[in-house]
Motif scaffolding. Structure first.
Motif, PDB file in Angstrom:
ATOM      1  N   ARG A 137       0.836  -1.201   0.000  1.00  0.00           N
ATOM      2  CA  ARG A 137       0.000   0.000   0.000  1.00  0.00           C
ATOM      3  C   ARG A 137       0.872   1.253   0.000  1.00  0.00           C
ATOM      4  N   GLY A 142      -0.037   2.469  -4.714  1.00  0.00           N
ATOM      5  CA  GLY A 142      -1.220   3.302  -4.519  1.00  0.00           C
ATOM      6  C   GLY A 142      -1.490   4.199  -5.705  1.00  0.00           C
ATOM      7  N   GLU A 145      -2.646   2.020  -8.761  1.00  0.00           N
ATOM      8  CA  GLU A 145      -4.027   1.565  -8.626  1.00  0.00           C
ATOM      9  C   GLU A 145      -5.012   2.719  -8.803  1.00  0.00           C
ATOM     10  N   GLN A 146      -4.637   3.906  -8.341  1.00  0.00           N
ATOM     11  CA  GLN A 146      -5.521   5.055  -8.460  1.00  0.00           C
ATOM     12  C   GLN A 146      -5.757   5.433  -9.916  1.00  0.00           C
TER      13      GLN A 146
END
Length: 599
Positions: A137, A142, A145-146
């Protein structure tokens, strides 16, 4: 001359002349110190390996050690990991060190700061910052994935790649600075002189510049390799049980299971493997490349084949790069200019990317230090100064920081006082037993620090040195002194001694020559050695865990204990304070350097 006059002349004998008559006195303080503070204490611990739990002489520990593939497999894995780390550090570090010698002043300062700042930051904090960047994470996963680039997080860490990322990030600055300290002493006009004789830039680099930089490559390689052998913080935080290294087994046996005898046996196995590695280094490269000693015999057999093959490889690389350059010229229709070849954009872009890999993870710790959340993760939640208030208002943190700075300054100063004459002796004197002296000098580096910490604890407990300034300085000096001496040896290897000879023929004394000629020339190397010594002392945590007691703690030890008990943004606040302090110190050093050159 009367007897009284002769006696007076003997009493007024200059120190330089006295040392020139007995040169062994130059390295005697180093040898005596390492023998008393390192060899004897560690020897008493290693003797435990031939005793069993009842105190009787036995080889049971070694039967258990070699009777299972577990321990030998971990040792081979450790050597493999250290080898890969060394190769990556040299591969990525050499262009950066080369760029530092060719860059313009402002860019050089920024690039050097990006390399030095990670060196001043604790390995523990840097490993934690890599978790924030490369974690499941973390920043990379992050962000990906965003934006919808990936569906599931990529496994950068908690595996072999995580160990490689962590070790490379930790040891790459050491490799860069070691090579840079040698490269900056190379005459920059040699390659240009080769081009005026018809050589292409690639030939000038591979056949002129690169051979002169080999001492720095060799010193950086061996420092990186032996440092990687003893790592345990980075593999523990960024690896998995499959990537367990030998130092972790030693810690487990001594610190957790309290099996001192078997832990000592594992240390003996690691020591034997390291000695074999040094023998291999002697066969392939030769220890004289570090000591500056010219071999009195011609290379023969395997040694000759390796060196001849290396020369042929360098020659082939020069021709391959030359052909690539010719092809590029035909495609673009441009020819390289010697004046522009020192500042190639690709080299600078690569250097900037490497510098970002080293320093950027630390910057991600800054937002976390202002987080209002108790969680140590990304992204930070809220905005608060609570963690800075906790650190500054804590007498434990402040006293630990002041103690670490004070010990590091005293340790580095003592290291330089012994390293300068010792390096001069090892590089310039041709004596028997030099290999053993260099071996004694480097053993504190590659022997796991946990063994040295335990050994010093046993010794200090007998003389009341546990939890004292003297004990802490002596313990840190064991590790700082080798780095400072080896760094200076690499610099002195390229020193042109004909300058000294010319001064002597003009009537200058040896002391005057050293003070007015030798010292100013090697001063950058001394600064680098001082920095190495300071960093090693300031960042030393393993020995401090044993030889500090109660409230007499250091900043790395306090950081380690805080991480063990719980990871909070308070760690990020401490790392941010250290980062700002380092930047201020480097700016002050830059101003002092400019002021000194103006006189």
């Amino acid at each position: 001359m009367s007897p009284i006059t002769q006696s007076t002349a003997r009493r007024k004998l200059p120190v330089s002349e006295f040392l020139s008559r007995w040169p062994l006195l130059q390295i005697a303080p180093l040898l005596i110190f390492l023998t008393l503070v390192f060899v004897l204490p560690v020897g008493s611990i290693l003797v435990l390996s031939i005793y069993d739990g009842t105190g009787a002489l036995s080889l049971e520990n070694f039967r258990r050690l070699f009777g299972s593939n577990l321990y030998t497999g971990v040792l081979l894995k450790t050597i493999q990991t250290a080898s890969w780390t060394t190769g990556l550090c040299l591969l990525f570090g050499y262009p950066v060190a080369f760029a530092l010698t060719k860059a313009r002043a402002n860019f050089q300062v920024a690039l050097l700061a990006a390399v030095l700042v990670p060196l001043w930051t604790s390995f523990l904090i840097r490993s934690l910052s890599l978790v924030i960047v490369f974690g499941r994470r973390g920043v990379i996963n992050g962000t990906a994935e965003q934006f919808g680039w990936i569906d599931t997080p990529l496994a950068f860490i908690y595996n072999w790649s995580g160990v490689m990322i962590g070790l490379t990030n930790s040891l790459l600055p050491l490799s860069i600075i070691t090579m840079y300290s040698v490269m900056q002493a190379i005459e920059p006009n040699l390659a240009k002189a080769a081009s005026t004789l018809g050589a292409r830039p690639s030939h000038g680099f591979w056949r002129v510049y690169f051979p002169l930089s080999v001492p720095g490559v060799a010193a950086g390689g061996i420092l990186t390799f032996v440092s990687a052998l003893g790592f345990f913080i980075t593999p523990q935080l960024l690896g998995s049980p499959r990537e367990t290294m030998i130092a972790q087994l030693i810690i487990q046996q001594i610190d957790e299971l309290l099996n001192w005898n078997f832990g000592a046996a594992i240390a003996v196995m690691l020591l034997a493997a390291t000695l074999i590695s040094f023998v291999a280094f002697e066969l392939v490269v030769g220890m004289q490349i570090l000591t500056g000693e010219e071999s009195g015999r011609r290379p023969s057999g395997f040694n000759k084949a390796i060196r001849t093959g290396g020369m042929k490889l360098v020659n082939a690389l020069s021709w391959v790069t030359a052909w690539v350059g010719i092809g590029f010229e035909k495609i673009t229709g441009s020819k390289p200019k010697v004046a522009d070849s020192d500042r190639r954009p690709i080299l600078m872009i690569f250097s900037v990317a490497t510098a970002l890999f080293l320093s950027l993870p630390i910057f991600f710790m800054i937002p976390i230090s202002f987080s209002d959340s108790l969680l140590f993760g990304w992204p930070p939640q809220g905005l608060s100064f609570r963690w800075y208030e906790a650190v500054i208002g804590s007498s434990v943190w402040m006293s630990a920081a002041g103690r670490s700075f004070g010990v590091a300054l005293i340790t580095s100063a003592l290291a330089i006082l012994m390293a300068v004459p010792s390096a001069l002796y090892l590089v310039r004197q041709r004596v028997r037993g030099k290999f053993l002296m260099v071996l004694l000098l480097t053993i504190p580096i590659f022997l796991p620090h946990i063994i040295t910490g335990v050994a010093l604890y046993y010794t200090y407990s007998r003389y009341g040195l546990v939890g004292t300034w003297i004990g802490l300085i002596l313990g840190h000096l064991v590790f700082s002194l080798p780095y400072a001496t080896i760094s200076l040896m690499a610099v002195l290897k390229n020193y042109n001694r004909s300058i000294d000879y010319a001064a002597w023929t003009l009537g200058a004394s040896k002391f005057a020559t050293f003070r007015h000629i030798t010292l100013p020339i090697i001063k950058p190397g001394i600064y680098s050695a001082f920095l190495f010594a300071f960093i090693q002392s300031f960042d030393e945590v393993t020995v401090s865990l044993f030889i500090t007691g109660g409230r007499f703690t250091t900043l790395p030890k306090q950081l380690y204990q805080q991480a063990v008990y719980g990871e909070t943004p308070e760690l990020a606040a401490v790392s941010t304070i250290l980062f700002v302090t380092v930047c201020l110190v480097m700016m002050a050093a830059r101003l002092l350097s400019k002021r000194a050159t103006s006189f």
